[in-house]
Design an enzyme around this catalytic site. Structure first.
Site, PDB file in Angstrom:
ATOM      1  N   SER A 551       0.848  -1.185   0.000  1.00  0.00           N
ATOM      2  CA  SER A 551       0.000   0.000   0.000  1.00  0.00           C
ATOM      3  C   SER A 551       0.889   1.242   0.000  1.00  0.00           C
ATOM      4  CB  SER A 551      -0.964  -0.046   1.178  1.00  0.00           C
ATOM      5  OG  SER A 551      -2.010   0.876   1.017  1.00  0.00           O
ATOM      6  N   ASP A 637      -9.770  -3.440  -5.715  1.00  0.00           N
ATOM      7  CA  ASP A 637      -9.198  -2.655  -4.621  1.00  0.00           C
ATOM      8  C   ASP A 637      -9.629  -1.192  -4.747  1.00  0.00           C
ATOM      9  OD1 ASP A 637      -7.656  -1.385  -2.739  1.00  0.00           O
ATOM     10  OD2 ASP A 637      -5.773  -2.327  -3.337  1.00  0.00           O
ATOM     11  N   HIS A 672      -7.893  -4.981  -1.719  1.00  0.00           N
ATOM     12  CA  HIS A 672      -6.697  -4.470  -1.073  1.00  0.00           C
ATOM     13  C   HIS A 672      -6.020  -5.502  -0.178  1.00  0.00           C
ATOM     14  CE1 HIS A 672      -4.215  -1.001  -0.203  1.00  0.00           C
ATOM     15  NE2 HIS A 672      -4.298  -1.222   1.105  1.00  0.00           N
TER      16      HIS A 672
END
Length: 712
Positions: A551, A637, A672
């Protein structure tokens, strides 16, 4: 071991697209990989443009073919990691009134069971929700909420079935075990029951995936009849709901990354209009707990310049800002992370010098004592549990060598009762490992903490490979906690290290502010300094380090790959936020408006634009020798959209001037967090660890693993 990839790596066609801000024009050759219909793709992955799908599937096929010679190693790693998990594990039951609630797993099951039993009994379990049954037939399934009503009659539970983080709430009658007709779609996790268990607050996610509205749902009515309780008008602020530990107040919090405000509703009068505690003030955060016995709120805040936070009090009858008074003064360098108020005690979690501790304060007289541990590096967390009138605190402790331990702690007796020690079925002896906490000197003289673990007796002569993990954003601190997965690297001669770089809060709130906005480059140079220091001290050597981050940590990976490519042998970038400038310039994307306080607003500020352009990983890819790179993303995501790693890999593959591999895997059934089941997630870890072992030529059988090269 020689890997044989397909003859030619996928190549994304160039379709130049200009973008101009502040008189500066950027040309993006791969902008077409962003589906114009991306909102629909989040809800229905089958809606993906067929040209984009074809490209992503070609990348996935190439990656699988490239890694196919490691299939045996991947399976070995998976079995090792699975063998370190107690498959039929369960949590320590948490008491609440007549029951104790807990989760447990069945052997071989991907998802947990949510259960309860009579409070003092060791048997009499009732399974309230079997997530495995709910997940049947689903490619992706993730539980959001599982929250019983205060009267223990109902269970509100939610699930995401696409990976796009749109959760639907259902209500289960715990008397019959059946779900009611109620279904509340498009929510974010987090609900708050009223005192009677007849209604709850929840947050609705809009078409841009922004949680901006709070509704009240009355059990037994359709979602279409739900009452709007609060609406956030500023798209840069997201809302959430909760409840004080006392159970007396429902709390609505609206926040960005540096400012928030809270609204209160009496839990026994949920139809009451929300009461504002203190209006938002830029840069001021606050979080309150209810001291019911003394008719006051205890407020954790950075108001009045309290950078590392302090505790204040305000009367329950009027908790407005004018009535706040100090209870625990600000102490620079001692960061208060969290707090909870029970009937007789107020507990806070602090960090000083990078190490956490729990402080217990008796409310009757203000007497305090600490709970701390002696290891060089460790992780410590406290749980509030369900009850308010309690004399016990539950906390957990672990280190990089010590499996997690759960204790019940007598707040008056100070007695620690070990309730659970994490089992490692395949065996684990902490004495076989060494954990250290060392410091690297950054370019500006700051001392950057590094937590690490390695096998006892490992030669620290620079020959060992190292996996160096980092994050460094949003004030999130990476704990020096126990990991069963990293042992598969450590047992093969790796040093596993965590760089506690600026952008987190490991060394106080200042550590965060020194790694954001116009100081963001400190995050990257700190990480590079950590790698250089590990090499200088003999823990590894330059060019023998595999860097890993996800991320915002994936942004870190992209930045250091551009800035210091020769330091690293490989880069593992999971759901990497690498197209920073384009994303933060696009206010239509789900998370962009709240991000401006983290990174700066390049739409309004040329200075922010130019600074962001100086480090944005995608924009700074250039012809040079790059490490081996493995990027992973998820099609649905909403946080880091799939096209960011896809565009980055396309540009990297063209720019690379050396022999090396650039791999991309997009999970077409997840978002995600990657795969949702616990064993499917281990397979993903095994895949990236096999990559790390291959690029560093470390293998269980001692074989050399050469990665395939991109074919230009």
């Amino acid at each position: 071991m020689k890997l044989t990839p397909p003859a030619t790596a996928p190549r994304a066609g160039k379709r130049p697209q200009p973008d101009t801000h502040h008189g500066i024009t950027r040309i993006d050759d791969y902008a077409w990989l962003r589906d114009a219909n991306w909102r629909e793709v989040m809800r229905n992955p089958d809606a993906l443009d067929r040209d984009i799908r074809a490209y992503l599937e070609a990348e996935n096929a190439y990656t699988e073919a490239a890694l196919e010679p490691l299939a045996g190693l991947r399976e070995t790693l998976f079995k090792e990691m699975k063998g370190r998990i107690k498959e039929d594990d369960s949590s320590v039951p948490s008491p609440d009134g007549p029951f104790a609630y807990f989760t447990r797993y069945l052997e071989g099951a991907q998802h947990p069971l949510f259960c309860r039993r009579p409070r003092e009994a060791e048997s009499g379990e009732t399974v309230l929700l079997d997530a495995n049954k709910e997940a049947e037939g689903e490619a992706y399934f993730k539980i959001g909420d599982v929250d019983h009503s205060p009267d223990h009659r109902l269970l509100a539970w939610s699930a995401d079935r696409k990976g796009s983080e749109y959760f639907s709430v259902r209500i289960r009658d715990l008397g019959t075990g059946q779900d009611l007709a109620d279904e509340v779609p498009d929510t974010s996790p987090g609900i708050a029951w009223d005192a009677a268990g007849k209604s709850f607050l929840y947050t609705q996610v809009d078409d841009e995936h922004r949680p901006l509205k709070v509704f009240r749902h009355v059990v037994g009515t359709p979602a279409s009849a739900d009452t709007l309780v609060y609406e956030e008008r500023d798209e840069g602020f997201f809302v959430g709901v909760g409840k004080t530990q006392s159970g007396k107040w429902l709390v609505i919090s609206s926040h960005d990354h540096q400012t928030n405000e809270c609204w209160l509703i009496p839990a026994d009068a949920p139809g009451t209009p929300p009461m504002l505690v203190a209006p938002r003030e830029d840069g001021v955060e606050y979080d309150l707990e209810h001291d019911a016995a003394r008719n006051r709120f205890l407020i954790l805040t950075n108001a009045d310049g309290a950078e590392d936070f302090k505790i204040m009090e305000a009367p329950e009858a009027d908790p407005s800002r004018a009535n706040w008074r100090d209870v625990i003064a600000h102490r620079p360098g001692i960061l208060i992370l969290n707090h909870v108020a029970f009937r007789d005690h107020h507990i806070r979690l602090e960090r000083q010098g990078g190490l956490p501790r729990i402080v217990v304060r008796r409310l009757a007289d203000g007497a305090e004592h600490e709970i701390a541990f002696a290891e060089e590096a460790y992780d410590l967390n406290m749980g509030a549990g369900y009850e308010y009138e309690t004399a016990n605190l539950r906390f957990s402790y672990s280190s990089m060598t010590t499996p997690a331990e759960v204790y019940d702690y007598g707040l008056e007796t100070r007695e620690r009762v070990l309730r659970k020690r994490q089992e490692v079925p395949s065996g684990h002896n902490p004495a076989d490992y060494v954990t250290r906490r060392i410091f690297a000197k950054a370019a500006d003289g700051e001392e950057v903490p590094i937590s690490l673990v390695h096998r006892k007796g490992l030669a620290l002569d620079g020959s060992a490979p190292c996996l160096l993990y980092g994050y460094g954003s949003y004030g999130i601190s990476i704990p020096a906690s126990f990991s069963t997965t990293c042992l598969s690297l450590v047992d093969r001669g790796f040093v596993y290290a965590i760089a506690h770089i600026r952008g987190g809060k490991e060394k106080g709130y200042r550590w965060y502010t020194e790694g954001k906005r116009l100081k963001k480059r400190n995050t990257f140079t700190d990480f590079i300094a950590a790698g250089e220091h590990l090499a200088k001290q003999g823990f590894t050597s330059r060019g023998n380090i595999v860097a890993q981050g996800g991320s915002a940590g994936g942004m870190l990976m992209g930045a250091v790959a551009n800035m210091a490519p020769d330091l690293f042998k490989g880069i593992i970038a999971e759901v990497p936020f690498v197209d920073v400038l384009a994303t933060i310039l696009d206010a239509s994307l789900p998370l962009t408006p709240p991000e401006w306080n983290e990174w700066g607003n390049p739409i309004e500020s040329r200075e922010a634009y130019e600074y962001m352009a100086s480090y944005s990983p995608y924009d700074n890819v250039r012809p040079q020798a790059y490490p081996h790179i493995f990027a992973l993303g998820g099609l649905t995501d909403p946080r880091v959209t799939y096209w960011e790693p896809a565009k980055w890999v396309a540009k990297l593959r063209e720019a690379r001037t050396n022999d090396g591999v650039t791999l991309l895997h997009i999970n077409m059934d997840a978002g995600h967090g990657g795969a949702s089941g616990r064993f499917e997630r281990l397979k993903e870890v095994a895949r990236v660890y096999a990559f790390a072992l291959a690029v560093t030529e470390r293998h269980k059988a001692g074989l050399r693993c050469a990665l395939p090269l991109d074919t230009v």
